[in-house]
Design an enzyme around this catalytic site. Structure first.
Site, short mmCIF file in Angstrom:
data_model
loop_
_atom_site.label_atom_id
_atom_site.label_comp_id
_atom_site.label_asym_id
_atom_site.label_seq_id
_atom_site.Cartn_x
_atom_site.Cartn_y
_atom_site.Cartn_z
CG ASP A 1 -1.68 1.22 1.44
OD1 ASP A 1 -2.24 1.72 0.44
OD2 ASP A 1 -1.75 1.70 2.59
CG ASP B 1 -1.18 7.71 0.66
OD1 ASP B 1 -0.35 8.62 0.63
OD2 ASP B 1 -1.88 7.40 -0.33
NE ARG C 1 -13.07 3.49 -2.68
CZ ARG C 1 -12.25 4.37 -2.07
NH1 ARG C 1 -11.21 4.86 -2.71
NH2 ARG C 1 -12.49 4.75 -0.83
CE LYS D 1 -6.88 4.29 6.00
NZ LYS D 1 -7.13 5.31 4.97
#
Ligand SMILES: [Mg+2]
Length: 190
Positions: free
Chosen positions: A9, A11, A108, A135
């Protein structure tokens, strides 16, 4: 022959997540990321970034801005002895996207689309691959794509039993070194 990948990932894993980071002035690399990527390169992993970029869909910055920033990021890795092999991003958002960017997308996260596309493009063995995210949506994407090792860089509580929690990127680098020495292994055990 299929290859293993290290999926990152962006961020919260490569750079500190300040929210919709799109300028290099705001791009703060997280401790250990350069060492991790260099280690992954040495161990033969394809290093792929998979990142939701709804800031594009929201109109905060453009795809060209994103590409320019990631080209700069790639150069920073090269300058420190590492290499990012590929970058996949999803600019869409189902509610907040503007114009063509307002849509549901399997790309997404938590959708697995970016991981599956990358696996196709790079001939990646997903069950032998590793994903690092901060996340639960990253973890869910990895689980849907059947990525074998999910490393959760977070203090966030969760009940996904198949993932391993890490608190820093050095732990991830140690994991890759151990995996490499042990040959093709299964789950992390630290
Ligand atoms: Mg993140």
């Amino acid at each position: 022959m299929l290859r293993r990948a290290l999926f990152l990932d962006r961020d919260g894993v490569i750079n500190i997540d300040h929210g919709y980071v799109h300028r290099k002035e705001n791009f703060e690399f997280i401790d250990g990321i350069f060492e991790l990527v260099a280690e992954a390169n040495r161990a033969g992993y394809v290093v792929i970034v998979v990142t939701n970029q709804a800031g594009i869909g929201r109109g905060y910055y453009t795809e060209d801005d994103f590409t320019a920033l990631m080209n700069w990021v790639g150069g920073e890795f090269i300058a420190r002895g590492g290499r990012i092999d590929g970058v996949y991003y999803c600019p869409d958002h189902p509610e907040h996207g503007v114009g063509k960017y307002r849509r549901e997308s399997n790309f997404r996260k938590p959708g697995p689309g970016m991981l599956i596309q990358a696996a196709h493009d790079w001939k990646i063995d997903l069950p032998q691959s590793v994903l690092i995210g901060d996340k639960l949506s990253d973890m869910e994407a990895g689980r849907s794509a059947e990525v074998g090792t999910l490393l959760f860089l977070s203090g966030e509580a969760c009940d996904l039993v198949e993932l391993s929690r890490i608190t820093n990127l050095a732990e991830a680098a140690n994991f890759l070194i151990t995996e490499c020495n042990d040959g093709m292994g299964g789950k992390s055990s630290f």
